[in-house]
Motif scaffolding. Structure first.
Motif, short mmCIF file in Angstrom:
data_model
loop_
_atom_site.label_atom_id
_atom_site.label_comp_id
_atom_site.label_asym_id
_atom_site.label_seq_id
_atom_site.Cartn_x
_atom_site.Cartn_y
_atom_site.Cartn_z
N ASN A 574 0.85 -1.19 0.00
CA ASN A 574 0.00 0.00 0.00
C ASN A 574 0.88 1.24 0.00
OD1 ASN A 574 -2.15 1.71 0.15
ND2 ASN A 574 -2.77 1.13 2.22
N LYS A 575 0.84 2.01 -1.07
CA LYS A 575 1.70 3.19 -1.23
C LYS A 575 0.97 4.49 -0.89
CE LYS A 575 5.03 0.61 -2.81
NZ LYS A 575 6.23 0.34 -1.99
N GLU A 576 -0.26 4.39 -0.41
CA GLU A 576 -1.01 5.61 -0.08
C GLU A 576 -0.34 6.34 1.08
OE1 GLU A 576 -4.53 8.12 -0.50
OE2 GLU A 576 -3.59 6.59 -1.77
N ARG A 577 -0.13 7.62 0.91
CA ARG A 577 0.51 8.41 1.95
C ARG A 577 -0.39 8.54 3.17
NH1 ARG A 577 3.57 13.60 -0.82
NH2 ARG A 577 5.10 12.42 -2.03
N GLY A 578 0.20 8.36 4.34
CA GLY A 578 -0.55 8.53 5.57
C GLY A 578 -1.49 7.38 5.89
N MET A 579 -1.49 6.33 5.09
CA MET A 579 -2.40 5.20 5.31
C MET A 579 -1.73 4.18 6.22
SD MET A 579 -5.40 4.03 4.68
CE MET A 579 -5.94 4.90 3.21
N ILE A 580 -2.32 3.97 7.38
CA ILE A 580 -1.82 2.97 8.32
C ILE A 580 -2.59 1.67 8.06
CG2 ILE A 580 -1.52 2.39 10.75
CD1 ILE A 580 -1.59 5.38 11.36
N ASN A 581 -1.85 0.61 7.82
CA ASN A 581 -2.49 -0.64 7.41
C ASN A 581 -3.52 -1.14 8.42
OD1 ASN A 581 -1.26 -0.79 4.96
ND2 ASN A 581 0.34 -2.24 5.58
N GLU A 582 -3.28 -0.91 9.72
CA GLU A 582 -4.23 -1.38 10.73
C GLU A 582 -5.55 -0.63 10.68
OE1 GLU A 582 -1.10 -0.81 11.18
OE2 GLU A 582 -0.25 -2.72 11.87
N LEU A 583 -5.55 0.56 10.05
CA LEU A 583 -6.77 1.36 10.02
C LEU A 583 -7.66 1.05 8.82
CD1 LEU A 583 -5.40 4.88 11.04
CD2 LEU A 583 -6.69 3.26 12.44
N ILE A 584 -7.20 0.18 7.93
CA ILE A 584 -7.99 -0.09 6.73
C ILE A 584 -9.02 -1.19 6.96
CG2 ILE A 584 -6.07 0.65 5.28
CD1 ILE A 584 -5.51 -2.24 4.60
N TYR A 585 -9.07 -1.74 8.19
CA TYR A 585 -10.01 -2.80 8.51
C TYR A 585 -11.17 -2.24 9.34
CZ TYR A 585 -6.09 -5.65 7.03
OH TYR A 585 -5.07 -6.18 6.31
N GLU A 586 -12.28 -2.94 9.30
CA GLU A 586 -13.47 -2.49 10.02
C GLU A 586 -13.26 -2.44 11.53
OE1 GLU A 586 -15.85 -1.16 8.68
OE2 GLU A 586 -16.25 -1.97 6.70
N SER A 587 -12.35 -3.25 12.05
CA SER A 587 -12.15 -3.31 13.50
C SER A 587 -11.44 -2.08 14.05
CB SER A 587 -11.36 -4.56 13.87
OG SER A 587 -10.10 -4.55 13.21
N ASP A 588 -10.78 -1.31 13.18
CA ASP A 588 -10.07 -0.10 13.61
C ASP A 588 -8.94 -0.49 14.58
OD1 ASP A 588 -9.35 2.50 13.99
OD2 ASP A 588 -11.21 3.16 14.90
N LEU A 589 -8.27 0.49 15.13
CA LEU A 589 -7.27 0.25 16.17
C LEU A 589 -7.98 0.23 17.52
CD1 LEU A 589 -4.26 2.49 15.08
CD2 LEU A 589 -4.34 0.01 15.18
N ASN A 590 -8.73 -0.84 17.74
CA ASN A 590 -9.52 -0.94 18.96
C ASN A 590 -8.63 -1.44 20.09
OD1 ASN A 590 -11.45 -1.26 20.88
ND2 ASN A 590 -12.89 -2.38 19.58
N ASN A 591 -8.24 -0.52 20.93
CA ASN A 591 -7.33 -0.86 22.03
C ASN A 591 -8.06 -1.25 23.30
OD1 ASN A 591 -5.01 -0.28 20.47
ND2 ASN A 591 -5.27 1.92 20.87
#
Length: 651
Positions: A574-591
C-alpha cells in the motif's frame, strides 16, 4: 398505513417505469444479474429514477414497485450510493459486532430502503423546499430516518446488513413475510456474499426468536436461511443448540405436575390444545409448534369469534343495514340450494340476481361474507388452486353455535375447533411466555425445571444471524461468451507474516477478473490493481508487485500458465501516503481490553462498563448493573475491588 398510489402524485412527475414488487430482483427482472455484486448493482441502477434531493450530494435512485393493482398500491424503493467520503464513520459497527472486524473498509455502501408512509409523504411534499423541511446537516437524509419498512445496507464487496424490518404491527401494509421475501430475492439477484442481521423481532411483545426457537428449533428468520453467526454474552453455537434442544424437549407432564398449583390456568391450556390436536403433544416444543400451525389455519378473529350474522357497515356505506341483511339472506339461501358443495362466485351472484337487482350491493356482500358465520352456517370462501376462481361453500355449525337453547352440543372437539380464535391462541402463547418461560419472579428450583430459564436466556442472547448467499467461488477457469478469460484473484499485503493475525486480515474475498485470452501477467496485475483500488478504501494506493502462485515473467501469457481450478494470489503493498495498514479494517485500532466473566473477549454490541482502575471492559449485565440503571460514575471490577480490600492500610 394506508395505500399510497405514488403514480397519481401531483407534486412530481416520476419515471414511467413501474416494476412488480413480487418479482423485483429475480434473474432477468429488471436486469440480467450475471456479474459480481458491484456490477449487478450498477446494472440495476440503470433502470432507476435518478433522485437529487434524497441525500444532497449523494447519488440516489428510486424505483416504483406495484404491490397490487386492485386496489392500486405502489411503494417506493430508494437506493442510495454512499461514498466513504460522505460517511460520518469509516468503520462499520455492524461488521464489528457480528465478528467481521477483519474485513477491509470498502469505498462505497449501498442503502436499500423501503420508506415508511410518513417518510414518503415528507419527501414528496417537501421536494421543492428541502432546506426548510426535514434536514440532516443541511440535507434531507433518508438514511438517517427511523421506522422504515425495510432498510438494508451493502458494502461494495457484497457483504451486507439487514438493519430493520417493520411489518403490519409497526403500521406497514406489507407483512414481515412479504418484506423478507423481497429482501431475500434482492440479495439472491444481486449476488450478495453474506448478509447479517440483529434479530430483535417481536410479536405482541414476545420475542420471535424464542417462540420460533421452541417451536421449530430456529429463529423466525431461519425460514430464509439465516443462522447463528455470533452469540452475545459468550454464547457459542454449541451452547445455543443445546439450549434449543433442552427447552424443546421439556415434558408437558412435568410442567403441569409441578406448576399447576401456582399456575391454575396451565392444565386447562395444555388440555385445550391436546384435545384439538390429532397427535400427542408430549413436549413444550410440540405444543408451541401446534399452536403456530393452528393459528395459521384459523380465520381472522373478526370473522369467527362472534355469533353475529351482521356485516360491519361503515357510516358512509351507501347501503342500509337492512338491505345488506336482505342480500346476505338471499346469498345464503342460494348456497343452501347448492347442498354444501363449492360454488363459484359467478354462480352465486347469478342465482342472487333473480332477487337482488343491485349488482354493486351483491358484490359488496360477497366480498364481506368470506369466512363469516351467518345464523347456523359458516360461509367459507376460497380460491380454487386450479381454476384461480373464488368459490363459496356453506358449513353447518349449528351443533357448535346453537341459536336456540334447545339445540345440544355433542361434539366437543368440533366445538373447541370453532370456539378457538387467533386471539385466544396468542393469549395462551403469551401465558406460557410470561409465566413459564420468562417469569423471573417464580421460584423454579425444582430440578429439571431450572433449565427453562437458563435455556430461554441463551436463546435470547443469540441475536446476530447471517446467511451465506454466494459462498462458492467457481473452481474452474473458463472463457466467457466474449472469449475473455475469467480468473478469481485476491491480495496479500507484503511483509505480512503468515502466522500473524494480520495475515488473515490481509486476504479480502476473491474477485472475478476478466482478461483477454492474450493478456500477459503484467496486464493481470494492472487489472487486479484497478479492481481492488475501486473496491477498498485502504487499497487506493495498492501496487501489485508479484503473483505468488504463478512462476512467470511479466510478459508471459496468463492463458498458458493457469491451471484448471487454480485461484490467483497477488502480493502487493500500500503506497497511499498517511495510510496505516491497521486502520484499513473495520475493526479499527480498537485498544479496548474486553475480559468479561461470561467469557466475551470482543465487542458484541451489548452495553459495557470499564473498570476505573484496570480499564478492562465488562458487560453491565454480567456485573449486575440493570439496563434501566445508569452506569455509575466510578466502577471497580471484582478483581480490582478484591485487591484494594486486601491491601494493607496506610498508617
Amino acid at each position: 398505513m394506508s395505500h399510497l398510489d405514488i403514480t397519481n402524485c401531483k407534486k412530481r412527475k416520476r419515471g414511467d417505469k413501474v416494476f412488480r414488487f413480487k418479482t423485483f430482483g429475480e434473474h432477468g427482472y429488471p436486469v440480467e444479474f450475471d456479474g459480481s455484486f458491484r456490477h449487478n448493482v450498477e446494472a440495476l441502477l440503470e433502470f432507476g429514477y435518478s433522485e437529487n434531493k434524497i441525500c444532497r450530494g449523494i447519488p440516489s435512485w428510486s424505483f416504483q414497485l406495484e404491490v397490487s393493482c386492485h386496489p392500486p398500491f405502489h411503494i417506493l424503493l430508494f437506493v442510495i450510493e454512499e461514498p466513504i467520503e460522505a460517511s460520518v464513520e469509516h468503520h462499520c459497527k455492524h461488521c464489528l459486532y457480528v465478528g467481521w472486524g477483519h474485513h477491509l473498509i470498502c469505498n462505497k455502501k449501498y442503502h436499500f430502503v423501503l420508506p415508511s408512509k410518513d417518510t414518503v409523504i415528507a419527501f414528496l411534499n417537501c421536494e421543492g423546499n428541502f432546506d426548510g423541511a426535514i434536514s440532516m446537516k443541511g440535507r434531507f437524509n433518508i438514511v438517517e430516518f427511523q421506522g422504515h419498512i425495510m432498510h438494508g445496507v451493502f458494502h461494495s464487496n457484497g457483504f451486507g446488513h439487514l438493519l430493520c424490518v417493520n411489518g403490519m404491527e409497526a403500521g406497514s401494509n406489507l407483512s414481515g413475510r412479504q418484506i423478507m421475501e423481497f429482501w431475500d430475492r434482492l440479495c439472491n439477484g444481486l449476488r450478495a456474499r453474506k448478509v447479517s442481521l440483529n434479530d430483535i423481532s417481536q410479536k405482541r411483545s414476545m420475542d420471535l426468536r424464542l417462540l420460533h426457537g421452541i417451536a421449530y428449533g430456529e429463529p423466525w428468520f431461519g425460514q430464509w436461511g439465516y443462522k447463528f453467526e455470533r452469540g452475545s454474552f459468550g454464547v457459542t453455537r454449541a451452547i445455543y443448540q443445546k439450549a434449543i434442544g433442552t427447552i424443546q424437549a421439556m415434558p408437558l407432564c412435568i410442567l403441569v405436575h409441578f406448576l399447576s398449583n401456582s399456575n391454575h390456568d396451565l392444565p386447562a391450556i395444555v388440555s385445550r390444545y391436546q384435545t384439538l390436536s390429532d397427535y400427542s403433544l408430549a413436549t413444550l416444543g410440540d405444543l408451541f409448534r401446534f399452536m403456530f400451525e393452528l393459528k395459521s389455519r384459523l380465520p381472522d378473529d373478526s370473522c369467527i369469534d362472534s355469533y353475529s350474522t351482521g356485516i360491519m357497515v361503515e357510516p358512509t356505506c351507501r347501503w342500509s343495514p337492512k338491505r345488506i341483511e336482505m342480500a346476505t339472506r338471499v346469498i345464503v339461501e342460494a348456497l343452501k340450494r347448492a347442498e354444501f358443495r363449492w360454488v363459484s362466485r359467478q354462480e352465486v351472484r347469478d342465482a342472487a340476481r333473480a332477487y337482488i337487482g343491485d349488482t354493486g350491493l351483491l358484490d359488496f356482500v360477497l366480498k364481506s361474507l368470506g369466512n363469516r358465520i351467518v345464523g347456523n352456517y359458516l360461509v367459507r370462501r376460497s380460491l380454487n388452486p386450479v381454476t384461480k376462481v373464488l368459490e363459496y361453500c356453506l358449513e353447518d355449525v349449528s351443533n357448535v353455535f346453537p341459536t336456540q337453547e334447545s339445540l345440544s352440543i355433542n361434539n366437543s372437539k368440533v366445538k373447541a375447533r370453532y370456539k378457538i380464535t387467533r386471539s385466544q391462541v396468542m393469549q395462551d402463547m403469551f401465558y406460557f411466555y410470561k409465566y413459564i418461560i420468562r417469569d423471573q419472579k417464580q421460584n423454579l428450583n425444582m430440578g429439571i425445571l431450572t433449565a427453562i430459564q437458563a435455556a430461554a436466556r441463551i436463546i435470547l442472547d443469540t441475536k446476530l444471524l447471517a446467511k451465506d448467499y454466494y459462498t462458492e467461488v467457481p473452481s474452474r477457469v473458463e472463457l466467457d461468451l466474449e472469449g475473455k478469460l475469467e480468473l478469481y484473484c485476491t491480495i496479500v499485503l507484503k511483509n505480512t507474516e503468515p502466522a500473524n493475525e494480520g495475515a488473515n486480515k490481509a486476504m479480502p474475498p476473491f474477485e472475478c477478473i476478466s482478461l483477454k485470452t492474450n493478456a500477459t501477467c503484467d496486464e493481470l496485475k494492472q487489472q487486479v490493481e484497478r479492481n481492488f483500488r475501486e473496491l477498498y478504501w485502504g487499497f487506493r494506493g495498492l501496487i501489485v508487485e508479484s503473483i505468488l502462485n504463478l512462476n512467470a515473467k511479466g510478459s508471459d501469457l496468463v492463458f498458458g500458465l493457469v491451471q484448471v481450478g487454480q485461484k490467483i494470489l497477488c502480493e502487493g503493498s500500500n503506497k497511499e501516503r498517511g495510510m496505516i495498514n491497521e486502520l484499513i479494517y473495520e475493526s479499527d485500532l480498537n485498544n479496548r481490553v474486553i475480559d468479561c466473566p461470561c467469557g466475551t473477549k470482543d465487542d458484541d454490541g451489548e452495553r459495557m462498563v470499564s473498570c476505573d482502575v484496570c480499564e478492562v471492559w465488562q458487560h453491565t449485565r454480567c456485573v449486575h448493573i440493570p439496563n434501566h440503571q445508569e452506569i455509575p460514575h466510578i466502577f471497580l471490577c471484582s478483581r480490582c475491588e478484591h485487591e484494594i480490600i486486601i491491601l494493607p492500610s496506610i498508617p
